[in-house]
Write a protein that holds these residues in place. Structure first.
Motif, PDB file in Angstrom:
ATOM      1  N   THR A 109     -13.847  -9.366 -11.373  1.00 28.33           N
ATOM      2  CA  THR A 109     -13.223  -8.189 -11.990  1.00 28.33           C
ATOM      3  C   THR A 109     -12.311  -8.592 -13.146  1.00 28.33           C
ATOM      4  OG1 THR A 109     -11.364  -8.225 -10.418  1.00 28.33           O
ATOM      5  CG2 THR A 109     -13.295  -6.910  -9.818  1.00 28.33           C
ATOM      6  N   HIS A 110     -11.631  -9.733 -12.992  1.00 27.70           N
ATOM      7  CA  HIS A 110     -10.772 -10.209 -14.084  1.00 27.70           C
ATOM      8  C   HIS A 110     -11.599 -10.595 -15.312  1.00 27.70           C
ATOM      9  CE1 HIS A 110      -6.842 -10.175 -12.148  1.00 27.70           C
ATOM     10  NE2 HIS A 110      -7.376 -10.705 -11.054  1.00 27.70           N
ATOM     11  N   THR A 111     -12.761 -11.189 -15.081  1.00 33.51           N
ATOM     12  CA  THR A 111     -13.602 -11.562 -16.221  1.00 33.51           C
ATOM     13  C   THR A 111     -14.077 -10.327 -16.964  1.00 33.51           C
ATOM     14  OG1 THR A 111     -15.659 -11.593 -14.921  1.00 33.51           O
ATOM     15  CG2 THR A 111     -14.407 -13.640 -15.025  1.00 33.51           C
ATOM     16  N   ILE A 112     -14.329  -9.243 -16.218  1.00 35.36           N
ATOM     17  CA  ILE A 112     -14.761  -7.992 -16.860  1.00 35.36           C
ATOM     18  C   ILE A 112     -13.610  -7.394 -17.671  1.00 35.36           C
ATOM     19  CG2 ILE A 112     -15.530  -5.625 -16.430  1.00 35.36           C
ATOM     20  CD1 ILE A 112     -16.957  -6.699 -13.910  1.00 35.36           C
ATOM     21  N   LYS A 113     -12.395  -7.375 -17.065  1.00 36.50           N
ATOM     22  CA  LYS A 113     -11.232  -6.814 -17.764  1.00 36.50           C
ATOM     23  C   LYS A 113     -10.911  -7.576 -19.041  1.00 36.50           C
ATOM     24  CE  LYS A 113      -8.902  -4.984 -13.622  1.00 36.50           C
ATOM     25  NZ  LYS A 113      -7.720  -5.137 -12.735  1.00 36.50           N
ATOM     26  N   ARG A 114     -11.046  -8.900 -18.987  1.00 35.96           N
ATOM     27  CA  ARG A 114     -10.686  -9.721 -20.139  1.00 35.96           C
ATOM     28  C   ARG A 114     -11.843  -9.898 -21.114  1.00 35.96           C
ATOM     29  NH1 ARG A 114      -6.335 -13.113 -19.500  1.00 35.96           N
ATOM     30  NH2 ARG A 114      -6.692 -13.488 -21.721  1.00 35.96           N
ATOM     31  N   GLY A 115     -13.002  -9.368 -20.766  1.00 35.22           N
ATOM     32  CA  GLY A 115     -14.148  -9.460 -21.670  1.00 35.22           C
ATOM     33  C   GLY A 115     -14.793 -10.830 -21.720  1.00 35.22           C
ATOM     34  N   PHE A 116     -14.660 -11.601 -20.612  1.00 35.51           N
ATOM     35  CA  PHE A 116     -15.222 -12.949 -20.592  1.00 35.51           C
ATOM     36  C   PHE A 116     -16.653 -12.988 -20.045  1.00 35.51           C
ATOM     37  CE2 PHE A 116     -10.628 -14.551 -19.992  1.00 35.51           C
ATOM     38  CZ  PHE A 116     -10.455 -14.624 -21.369  1.00 35.51           C
ATOM     39  N   CYS A 117     -17.156 -11.865 -19.572  1.00 36.52           N
ATOM     40  CA  CYS A 117     -18.472 -11.861 -18.926  1.00 36.52           C
ATOM     41  C   CYS A 117     -19.591 -12.283 -19.870  1.00 36.52           C
ATOM     42  CB  CYS A 117     -18.785 -10.471 -18.360  1.00 36.52           C
ATOM     43  SG  CYS A 117     -18.024 -10.202 -16.752  1.00 36.52           S
ATOM     44  N   ASP A 118     -19.392 -12.027 -21.159  1.00 35.93           N
ATOM     45  CA  ASP A 118     -20.425 -12.372 -22.124  1.00 35.93           C
ATOM     46  C   ASP A 118     -20.367 -13.841 -22.527  1.00 35.93           C
ATOM     47  OD1 ASP A 118     -21.397  -9.787 -22.153  1.00 35.93           O
ATOM     48  OD2 ASP A 118     -20.051  -9.149 -23.766  1.00 35.93           O
ATOM     49  N   THR A 119     -19.306 -14.539 -22.105  1.00 33.90           N
ATOM     50  CA  THR A 119     -19.231 -15.978 -22.379  1.00 33.90           C
ATOM     51  C   THR A 119     -20.225 -16.688 -21.473  1.00 33.90           C
ATOM     52  OG1 THR A 119     -16.870 -15.696 -22.804  1.00 33.90           O
ATOM     53  CG2 THR A 119     -17.671 -17.950 -22.526  1.00 33.90           C
ATOM     54  N   SER A 120     -21.094 -17.491 -22.074  1.00 29.19           N
ATOM     55  CA  SER A 120     -22.225 -18.048 -21.321  1.00 29.19           C
ATOM     56  C   SER A 120     -21.784 -18.858 -20.112  1.00 29.19           C
ATOM     57  CB  SER A 120     -23.096 -18.911 -22.240  1.00 29.19           C
ATOM     58  OG  SER A 120     -22.349 -19.996 -22.752  1.00 29.19           O
ATOM     59  N   PHE A 121     -20.760 -19.753 -20.261  1.00 31.92           N
ATOM     60  CA  PHE A 121     -20.407 -20.609 -19.130  1.00 31.92           C
ATOM     61  C   PHE A 121     -19.707 -19.825 -18.022  1.00 31.92           C
ATOM     62  CE2 PHE A 121     -17.085 -21.148 -22.350  1.00 31.92           C
ATOM     63  CZ  PHE A 121     -15.922 -20.896 -21.649  1.00 31.92           C
ATOM     64  N   VAL A 122     -19.012 -18.716 -18.373  1.00 30.63           N
ATOM     65  CA  VAL A 122     -18.427 -17.862 -17.335  1.00 30.63           C
ATOM     66  C   VAL A 122     -19.525 -17.115 -16.590  1.00 30.63           C
ATOM     67  CG1 VAL A 122     -16.930 -15.883 -16.876  1.00 30.63           C
ATOM     68  CG2 VAL A 122     -16.220 -17.613 -18.534  1.00 30.63           C
TER      69      VAL A 122
ATOM     70  N   ARG B  97     -29.459 -11.147 -10.485  1.00 29.06           N
ATOM     71  CA  ARG B  97     -29.210  -9.957 -11.293  1.00 29.06           C
ATOM     72  C   ARG B  97     -28.326 -10.281 -12.493  1.00 29.06           C
ATOM     73  NH1 ARG B  97     -26.763  -5.584  -7.705  1.00 29.06           N
ATOM     74  NH2 ARG B  97     -28.453  -6.335  -6.371  1.00 29.06           N
ATOM     75  N   LEU B  98     -27.284 -11.086 -12.249  1.00 22.59           N
ATOM     76  CA  LEU B  98     -26.419 -11.506 -13.353  1.00 22.59           C
ATOM     77  C   LEU B  98     -27.200 -12.334 -14.368  1.00 22.59           C
ATOM     78  CD1 LEU B  98     -23.130 -12.484 -11.496  1.00 22.59           C
ATOM     79  CD2 LEU B  98     -23.349 -10.721 -13.235  1.00 22.59           C
ATOM     80  N   PHE B  99     -28.062 -13.209 -13.855  1.00 25.98           N
ATOM     81  CA  PHE B  99     -28.871 -14.040 -14.736  1.00 25.98           C
ATOM     82  C   PHE B  99     -29.785 -13.184 -15.620  1.00 25.98           C
ATOM     83  CE2 PHE B  99     -32.999 -16.251 -15.299  1.00 25.98           C
ATOM     84  CZ  PHE B  99     -32.578 -17.270 -16.135  1.00 25.98           C
ATOM     85  N   GLU B 100     -30.391 -12.180 -15.003  1.00 27.15           N
ATOM     86  CA  GLU B 100     -31.310 -11.310 -15.754  1.00 27.15           C
ATOM     87  C   GLU B 100     -30.583 -10.465 -16.793  1.00 27.15           C
ATOM     88  OE1 GLU B 100     -33.124  -9.196 -12.604  1.00 27.15           O
ATOM     89  OE2 GLU B 100     -34.410 -10.882 -11.964  1.00 27.15           O
ATOM     90  N   LYS B 101     -29.285 -10.162 -16.536  1.00 30.68           N
ATOM     91  CA  LYS B 101     -28.523  -9.331 -17.467  1.00 30.68           C
ATOM     92  C   LYS B 101     -27.911 -10.124 -18.622  1.00 30.68           C
ATOM     93  CE  LYS B 101     -27.182  -5.561 -14.334  1.00 30.68           C
ATOM     94  NZ  LYS B 101     -26.036  -4.868 -13.702  1.00 30.68           N
ATOM     95  N   MET B 102     -27.982 -11.438 -18.535  1.00 29.72           N
ATOM     96  CA  MET B 102     -27.403 -12.249 -19.608  1.00 29.72           C
ATOM     97  C   MET B 102     -28.097 -11.957 -20.929  1.00 29.72           C
ATOM     98  SD  MET B 102     -26.886 -15.995 -17.848  1.00 29.72           S
ATOM     99  CE  MET B 102     -25.969 -16.203 -16.332  1.00 29.72           C
ATOM    100  N   SER B 103     -27.292 -11.760 -21.958  1.00 35.06           N
ATOM    101  CA  SER B 103     -27.865 -11.472 -23.282  1.00 35.06           C
ATOM    102  C   SER B 103     -28.655 -12.666 -23.792  1.00 35.06           C
ATOM    103  CB  SER B 103     -26.753 -11.107 -24.270  1.00 35.06           C
ATOM    104  OG  SER B 103     -25.765 -12.135 -24.307  1.00 35.06           O
ATOM    105  N   ILE B 104     -28.169 -13.857 -23.490  1.00 33.97           N
ATOM    106  CA  ILE B 104     -28.870 -15.077 -23.896  1.00 33.97           C
ATOM    107  C   ILE B 104     -29.045 -15.960 -22.667  1.00 33.97           C
ATOM    108  CG2 ILE B 104     -28.795 -17.153 -25.333  1.00 33.97           C
ATOM    109  CD1 ILE B 104     -27.056 -15.628 -27.292  1.00 33.97           C
ATOM    110  N   GLN B 105     -30.280 -16.162 -22.279  1.00 39.45           N
ATOM    111  CA  GLN B 105     -30.578 -17.053 -21.157  1.00 39.45           C
ATOM    112  C   GLN B 105     -30.871 -18.431 -21.736  1.00 39.45           C
ATOM    113  OE1 GLN B 105     -33.831 -15.054 -19.204  1.00 39.45           O
ATOM    114  NE2 GLN B 105     -32.501 -13.619 -18.125  1.00 39.45           N
TER     115      GLN B 105
END
Length: 701
Positions: A232-245, A264-272
């Motif tokens: 939830t903290h990663t979502i609030k801080r906008g870190f979810c799109d960071t690949s290593f996070v 599911r998280l893997f499939e949602k990654m913008s860049i795999q």
């Protein structure tokens, strides 16, 4: 290769009339040491460009040709060697810089030197630098302090790292992240989470790197709820799109048993990217789902993502788990073709793969073909021979490592202690114990567990208890080792008491702990209690039973005489039914005289290996015990028609620091005639000849 800086360009930089440079092949040589002025910013810029683009050799030639060098020149060159993992050259350059006149130390150069000490496992040099930092006052720099604590934690000196951190007058996100990272990498996952809480209380804002390492701690602890909070903290801080996070989140959910969340998280990654794919493949291998790992590896290539050395290393590890030597050999050939065979991670995985597939000579070939070896390489080859029962070779490699390789760590010594336990050579085990105490590795958790295992397998359960009681006992590994030691000795009450104490000391049992519990129940004949522990594995502790756990349960049922249930469990187990479980059932059929079950079990085994002598002999003995002489004769006739010969038994004994092996029917070893002469003398006293003994030994399994 010609240096990018040509003669006329270098002359422009070094604006001195009496400086001349000549080309000597590919090397520019300075003909004078006199210089009035050098355009250092531009020279350093070009030097940095060479280092950054990987032209380290050309950069060194330019560095040596420079009439003047400042702090930037030196640190640029040192950082190049650090990036190339050449710690020896980096440390040598720093030492030269230290004594060069006109140069002053700054936080950047000192931090770089501390990084080199960690890379080179050079604690003595690091401690000397620490003394200088205290004396000069640089230790109060947040930049230098962070590098110092990072060095100590990477060298396994966690307490010293914590001490440095606590004494820092100023702590920023880098220093907080460094101490959390050191704790997590050192296996102190809970402490890492505690420091995250303290960091938040201090008002320092965490960054994406902090959250990524904390997610690793959650993954290793199986702390799903805490991991969700971090999510939830990663979502609030906008870190979810960071690949290593994103990759850390996926790994955390996978290791906590939520594979669907991770996928599911893997499939949602913008860049795999290659890291994402490697993370998924690694998770499958760690969860024991090697076939899914291989399939993911194939999909990765179909998606156009090129595997790197770490991807190949983990896929090769997957082949180890599947014991697919042909797949491993294909991957070996492929990494040779693309130039990754000399990668340390790949070569180390290849050694492990060949070892698990029973190809010790191939593992040795990989080791001897390596142009460079790290501590993992040496520890792996020692483990290869240790697990293969080749104790003499394991000790030889340890000796070689001590003479020419890096300083042995707890991994190498743990492997050698494993040899001592498996071969029941107690005296050598005690010598290794004394040595690890002497060099300061006595408090390592891995050494504790290895010592407990060694003493237990050598029959010294009291010695094992003493090691366990003297340890800090804050890790599940040592507790599990002691539980398994009690189980192997049949101490059922001590096993259960120790297991019940786990929750009181804040530890959670792992899959290996339950193997010890099930073994204890099996030896004590407590089938119902065994089923209780087998069931709470998944219901209470969220541990999926592995093939080994099913094997323990089948052994438990067989010992209890519940052969029908054992046969049924073999049929429904969600794993490949190999010869191990069927052989367990067959031996139980012989003990309990179940002819029908024995015949069905033998048929299954002979389908897998038609020429297995042990299966034929055991089945014949089952028939003989029930007076079915014709059936027993038919089995032995079948053996002769197939040309099946029982593999001779062997044993060993240690006398005066020498381990001697003996094979049934073999007389070619030293002093063989004297030994058999004594056996003849003993046999004559009971009116039985050596030939009759050989005959009896040949027909018994």
């Amino acid at each position: 290769m010609q240096l990018p800086i040509r003669i006329h360009n270098l002359r422009k930089l070094c604006t001195v009339p009496n400086i001349a440079f000549i080309e000597n092949g590919d090397i520019l040589v300075s003909q004078t040491n006199v210089a009035n002025h050098v355009n250092m910013p531009e020279v350093n810029s070009r030097l940095k460009h060479l280092v950054k683009t990987g032209h380290l050799h050309e950069a060194r030639l330019m560095f040596e040709a420079m009439p003047q060098r400042d702090e930037i020149s030196w640190t640029t060159m040192i950082s190049g060697y650090v990036k190339a993992m050449n710690s020896n050259e980096a440390l040598l350059l720093f030492s030269k810089m230290w004594v060069s006149p006109g140069l002053s130390m700054d936080p950047f150069s000192l931090s770089l030197a501390l990084k080199v000490c960690a890379l080179d496992f050079n604690l003595n040099y690091g401690e000397s630098l620490h003394g200088y930092l205290v004396k000069s006052g640089f230790v109060h720099s947040v930049f230098v302090g962070s590098a110092l604590l990072d060095m100590y934690t990477k060298l396994g000196k966690i307490e010293l790292g914590i001490k440095v951190f606590e004494e820092m007058p100023i702590k920023n996100v880098v220093s907080w992240t460094a101490i959390i990272t050191g704790l997590v990498h050192g296996g102190f996952y809970k402490n890492g989470l505690v420091y995250l809480s303290e960091m938040r209380k201090s008002g320092v804002e965490y960054d994406s790197y902090t959250l990524a390492i904390v997610l690793k701690a959650c993954a290793c602890l199986g702390a799903l709820n805490f991991g969700r909070e971090i999510h939830t903290h990663t979502i609030k801080r906008g870190f979810c799109d960071t690949s290593f996070v994103a990759n850390s989140l996926s790994t955390m959910y996978n290791k906590c048993g939520k594979l669907d969340y991770g996928l599911r998280l893997f499939e949602k990654m913008s860049i795999q990217d290659v890291v994402s794919w490697t993370s998924i493949i690694t998770t499958y291998v760690q969860m024991g789902e090697e076939m899914n790992a291989i399939e993911a590896f194939i999909r990765m290539q179909e998606a156009g993502v090129s595997p790197n050395e770490f991807t190949f290393a983990v896929v090769i590890s997957g082949c180890s788990g599947l014991v697919r030597i042909s797949w491993g050999e294909q991957l070996h050939a492929h990494v040779i073709r693309i130039g990754l065979a000399d990668s340390l991670s790949v070569a180390n995985s290849l050694m492990t793969m060949y070892s698990k597939c029973g190809q010790m000579s191939s593992a040795s070939m990989v080791f001897h073909g390596m142009t460079r070896r790290d501590i993992i390489s040496w520890s792996t080859i020692i483990a290869v021979y240790s697990q293969g029962g080749c104790g003499e070779e394991a000790f030889e490699y340890l000796s070689w490592m001590r003479k020419e390789g890096p300083r042995p760590t707890q991994f190498g010594f743990a492997s050698v202690l494993s040899v001592c336990g498996n071969m029941a050579i107690l005296e050598q085990g005690r010598q290794v114990h004394a040595h690890v105490l002497k060099i300061g590795l006595g408090q390592e958790a891995m050494i504790h567990s290895a010592l407990i295992n060694m003493y237990s397998k050598c029959g010294c359960i009291k010695e094992a208890e003493r090691v366990f009681n003297e340890a800090e006992n804050d890790d599940i590994v040592s507790w599990t080792a002691m539980i398994n030691g009690y189980a192997e000795h049949g101490y059922i009450h001590e096993t259960m008491d120790l297991f019940n104490m786990l929750s009181k000391v804040g530890l959670k049992p792992d899959s290996v702990t339950f193997i010890g519990l099930l073994t204890a129940c099996s030896h004590a004949g407590l089938a119902d209690l065994g089923f209780y522990y087998f069931n709470i594995m998944s219901s209470k502790y969220q541990i999926s039973p592995s093939k080994e756990h099913y094997g323990c349960m089948i052994d438990l049922l067989c010992r209890a005489g519940r052969l029908t249930e054992a046969e049924q469990m073999i049929k429904i187990m969600p794993f490949h039914r190999d010869d191990v479980v069927w052989s367990t059932l067959l031996r139980a059929c012989r003990v309990h005289g179940d002819v029908d079950c024995g015949r069905r079990t033998a048929e299954k085994l002979l389908e897998m290996d038609p020429n297995c002598a042990g299966t034929h002999i055991t089945l014949a003995n089952i028939y003989s015990a029930k007076g079915k002489w014709r059936e027993a004769a038919d089995v032995r006739k079948m053996m002769r028609s197939k040309g099946v010969i029982k593999e001779p038994g062997w044993s060993w004994i240690k006398v005066k620091d020498r381990v001697s092996a003996f094979v049934a029917g073999e007389r070619s070893y030293p002093e063989g005639e004297e030994i058999y002469g004594m056996l003849d003398l003993l046999a004559s006293r009971v009116d039985i000849s050596v030939q009759e003994l050989d005959y009896l030994l040949d027909i018994e399994d």
